[in-house]
Write a protein that holds these residues in place. Sequence first.
Motif, PDB file in Angstrom:
ATOM      1  N   TYR A  64      -0.588   8.067   0.002  1.00 43.09           N
ATOM      2  CA  TYR A  64      -2.052   7.347   0.426  1.00 43.09           C
ATOM      3  C   TYR A  64      -3.113   8.131   0.747  1.00 43.09           C
ATOM      4  O   TYR A  64      -2.830   9.421   1.299  1.00 43.09           O
ATOM      5  CB  TYR A  64      -1.717   6.523   1.604  1.00 43.09           C
ATOM      6  CG  TYR A  64      -0.797   5.281   1.368  1.00 43.09           C
ATOM      7  CD1 TYR A  64      -1.270   4.112   0.624  1.00 43.09           C
ATOM      8  CD2 TYR A  64       0.506   5.540   1.464  1.00 43.09           C
ATOM      9  CE1 TYR A  64      -0.168   3.003   0.338  1.00 43.09           C
ATOM     10  CE2 TYR A  64       1.436   4.306   1.157  1.00 43.09           C
ATOM     11  CZ  TYR A  64       0.813   3.285   0.661  1.00 43.09           C
ATOM     12  OH  TYR A  64       1.927   2.055   0.237  1.00 43.09           O
ATOM     13  N   ARG A  92      -4.651   6.683   7.760  1.00 44.13           N
ATOM     14  CA  ARG A  92      -4.198   6.272   6.227  1.00 44.13           C
ATOM     15  C   ARG A  92      -4.767   5.065   6.016  1.00 44.13           C
ATOM     16  O   ARG A  92      -4.889   4.091   6.453  1.00 44.13           O
ATOM     17  CB  ARG A  92      -2.360   6.005   6.557  1.00 44.13           C
ATOM     18  CG  ARG A  92      -2.009   5.963   4.887  1.00 44.13           C
ATOM     19  CD  ARG A  92      -0.577   5.730   4.820  1.00 44.13           C
ATOM     20  NE  ARG A  92       0.194   6.989   5.085  1.00 44.13           N
ATOM     21  CZ  ARG A  92       1.266   7.162   6.039  1.00 44.13           C
ATOM     22  NH1 ARG A  92       1.324   6.511   7.169  1.00 44.13           N
ATOM     23  NH2 ARG A  92       1.743   8.309   6.147  1.00 44.13           N
ATOM     24  N   THR A  93      -5.368   5.096   4.687  1.00 43.42           N
ATOM     25  CA  THR A  93      -5.910   3.901   4.041  1.00 43.42           C
ATOM     26  C   THR A  93      -4.807   3.166   3.375  1.00 43.42           C
ATOM     27  O   THR A  93      -3.779   3.543   3.206  1.00 43.42           O
ATOM     28  CB  THR A  93      -7.071   4.344   3.342  1.00 43.42           C
ATOM     29  OG1 THR A  93      -6.450   4.932   1.939  1.00 43.42           O
ATOM     30  CG2 THR A  93      -7.810   5.089   3.769  1.00 43.42           C
ATOM     31  N   VAL A  94      -5.058   2.088   2.680  1.00 40.35           N
ATOM     32  CA  VAL A  94      -4.257   1.305   1.777  1.00 40.35           C
ATOM     33  C   VAL A  94      -4.422   1.710   0.383  1.00 40.35           C
ATOM     34  O   VAL A  94      -3.762   1.386  -0.549  1.00 40.35           O
ATOM     35  CB  VAL A  94      -4.731  -0.251   1.867  1.00 40.35           C
ATOM     36  CG1 VAL A  94      -4.570  -1.042   3.176  1.00 40.35           C
ATOM     37  CG2 VAL A  94      -6.181  -0.459   1.335  1.00 40.35           C
ATOM     38  N   CYS A  95      -5.247   2.734   0.096  1.00 44.37           N
ATOM     39  CA  CYS A  95      -5.216   3.285  -1.228  1.00 44.37           C
ATOM     40  C   CYS A  95      -4.193   4.289  -1.556  1.00 44.37           C
ATOM     41  O   CYS A  95      -4.107   5.529  -0.800  1.00 44.37           O
ATOM     42  CB  CYS A  95      -6.736   3.988  -1.592  1.00 44.37           C
ATOM     43  SG  CYS A  95      -8.030   2.594  -1.538  1.00 44.37           S
ATOM     44  N   CYS A 106     -11.727   2.186   0.499  1.00 43.22           N
ATOM     45  CA  CYS A 106     -10.346   2.059   0.715  1.00 43.22           C
ATOM     46  C   CYS A 106     -10.488   1.518   2.429  1.00 43.22           C
ATOM     47  O   CYS A 106     -11.162   2.024   3.244  1.00 43.22           O
ATOM     48  CB  CYS A 106      -9.685   3.475   0.590  1.00 43.22           C
ATOM     49  SG  CYS A 106      -9.709   3.977  -0.940  1.00 43.22           S
ATOM     50  N   ASP A 107      -9.931   0.677   2.625  1.00 42.32           N
ATOM     51  CA  ASP A 107      -9.638   0.176   4.021  1.00 42.32           C
ATOM     52  C   ASP A 107      -8.439   0.780   4.799  1.00 42.32           C
ATOM     53  O   ASP A 107      -7.695   1.285   3.999  1.00 42.32           O
ATOM     54  CB  ASP A 107      -9.489  -1.517   4.001  1.00 42.32           C
ATOM     55  CG  ASP A 107     -10.529  -2.289   3.472  1.00 42.32           C
ATOM     56  OD1 ASP A 107     -11.735  -1.893   3.732  1.00 42.32           O
ATOM     57  OD2 ASP A 107     -10.157  -3.285   2.984  1.00 42.32           O
ATOM     58  N   GLN A 109      -5.353   1.256   6.950  1.00 41.00           N
ATOM     59  CA  GLN A 109      -4.042   0.346   7.152  1.00 41.00           C
ATOM     60  C   GLN A 109      -3.942  -0.582   8.302  1.00 41.00           C
ATOM     61  O   GLN A 109      -4.377  -0.151   9.526  1.00 41.00           O
ATOM     62  CB  GLN A 109      -2.664   1.252   7.159  1.00 41.00           C
ATOM     63  CG  GLN A 109      -2.272   2.164   5.940  1.00 41.00           C
ATOM     64  CD  GLN A 109      -1.489   1.248   4.639  1.00 41.00           C
ATOM     65  OE1 GLN A 109      -1.278  -0.004   5.278  1.00 41.00           O
ATOM     66  NE2 GLN A 109      -1.460   1.910   3.717  1.00 41.00           N
ATOM     67  N   PRO A 110      -3.434  -1.594   8.028  1.00 41.24           N
ATOM     68  CA  PRO A 110      -3.287  -2.498   9.501  1.00 41.24           C
ATOM     69  C   PRO A 110      -2.233  -2.067  10.133  1.00 41.24           C
ATOM     70  O   PRO A 110      -1.440  -1.062   9.854  1.00 41.24           O
ATOM     71  CB  PRO A 110      -3.041  -3.841   8.783  1.00 41.24           C
ATOM     72  CG  PRO A 110      -2.479  -3.420   7.622  1.00 41.24           C
ATOM     73  CD  PRO A 110      -2.928  -2.306   6.969  1.00 41.24           C
ATOM     74  N   LEU A 114       2.956   1.829   8.203  1.00 43.51           N
ATOM     75  CA  LEU A 114       2.190   2.380   7.344  1.00 43.51           C
ATOM     76  C   LEU A 114       1.070   2.938   8.099  1.00 43.51           C
ATOM     77  O   LEU A 114       0.266   3.927   7.770  1.00 43.51           O
ATOM     78  CB  LEU A 114       1.845   2.171   6.118  1.00 43.51           C
ATOM     79  CG  LEU A 114       3.073   2.021   5.050  1.00 43.51           C
ATOM     80  CD1 LEU A 114       2.358   1.134   3.899  1.00 43.51           C
ATOM     81  CD2 LEU A 114       3.338   3.296   4.780  1.00 43.51           C
ATOM     82  N   HIS A 115       0.743   2.507   9.507  1.00 39.39           N
ATOM     83  CA  HIS A 115      -0.179   2.868  10.239  1.00 39.39           C
ATOM     84  C   HIS A 115      -0.033   4.498  10.827  1.00 39.39           C
ATOM     85  O   HIS A 115       0.851   4.558  11.541  1.00 39.39           O
ATOM     86  CB  HIS A 115      -0.601   1.961  11.068  1.00 39.39           C
ATOM     87  CG  HIS A 115      -1.708   2.219  12.028  1.00 39.39           C
ATOM     88  ND1 HIS A 115      -3.117   1.861  11.847  1.00 39.39           N
ATOM     89  CD2 HIS A 115      -1.786   2.902  13.162  1.00 39.39           C
ATOM     90  CE1 HIS A 115      -3.917   2.312  12.765  1.00 39.39           C
ATOM     91  NE2 HIS A 115      -3.332   2.933  13.533  1.00 39.39           N
TER      92      HIS A 115
END
Length: 142
Positions: A64, A92-95, A106-107, A109-110, A114-115
Motif C-alpha cells: 500500500y 498507510r492509505t487504502v490505495c 487516497c484515504d 486506513q481506518p 492495516l492501520h
Amino acid sequence: MRAYEKVLLLVSFLTVLEVAWSTGERREVMNPGSPSNVSKNDQELGKALLVATYSFNNQSNDAYLFKTSEVDKAQRQIVKGIRYILEVRISRTVCLKRQGRDLLDCDLQPEGLLHQTFQCHFEVLSLPWLHLMTTISSHCQD
Ligand SMILES: *[C@@H]1O[C@H](CO)[C@@H](O)[C@H](O)[C@H]1NC(C)=O
Ligand SMILES: *[C@@H]1O[C@H](CO)[C@@H](O)[C@H](O)[C@H]1NC(C)=O
C-alpha cells in the motif's frame, strides 16, 4: 571592480533574491542559514511533503501507499537552495501501489489491522530556479 566581478556579484545577488522570492518570506534574506518554522499551509511545504512521501513509498516493500497523516514540525533553511527539515507521521492509505492512484486521492486506513503509522525525519532540498526538489535524507520508525 572589474566587469566580470560585477557580473558575479549580480548573479549571486539575483540567486539570493530568487530564493527569497520563491519562499515568499523576505526576512529570510537577512537571515540565511538559520532554520525557521514553516506554516503548515505553505504550498511549497506541501510539495516537499509529497516528494518525501514519494521517495518513502518508492523504497518501501509495502503493498500500500503511505501518506502524511500529521506534520509535527516543519522548518526551512537557506543553504545552496532551500532545505526543508520535516518531522512528520505517515500512515498507510487504502490505495494499493499497483493501482497507481494519485496519492492525494487516497484515504488513510481506518483503525484496524492495516492501520500503521511511522514517525519520520525527512530532509528535502529545493532548487527553485531549476524547478527541482529532491529527498536528501529519510529516516522512519514505528
Ligand atoms: C524508485 O527506486 C528505484 C530503485 O530503487 C529508482 O531507480 C527510481 O529512480 C526511483 N523512482 C523515484 C520516482 O524515486
Ligand atoms: C517551531 O515549531 C515547533 C514545533 O511546531 C515549536 O515547538 C517551536 O516553538 C517553534 N519555534 C518558533 C520560533 O516558532
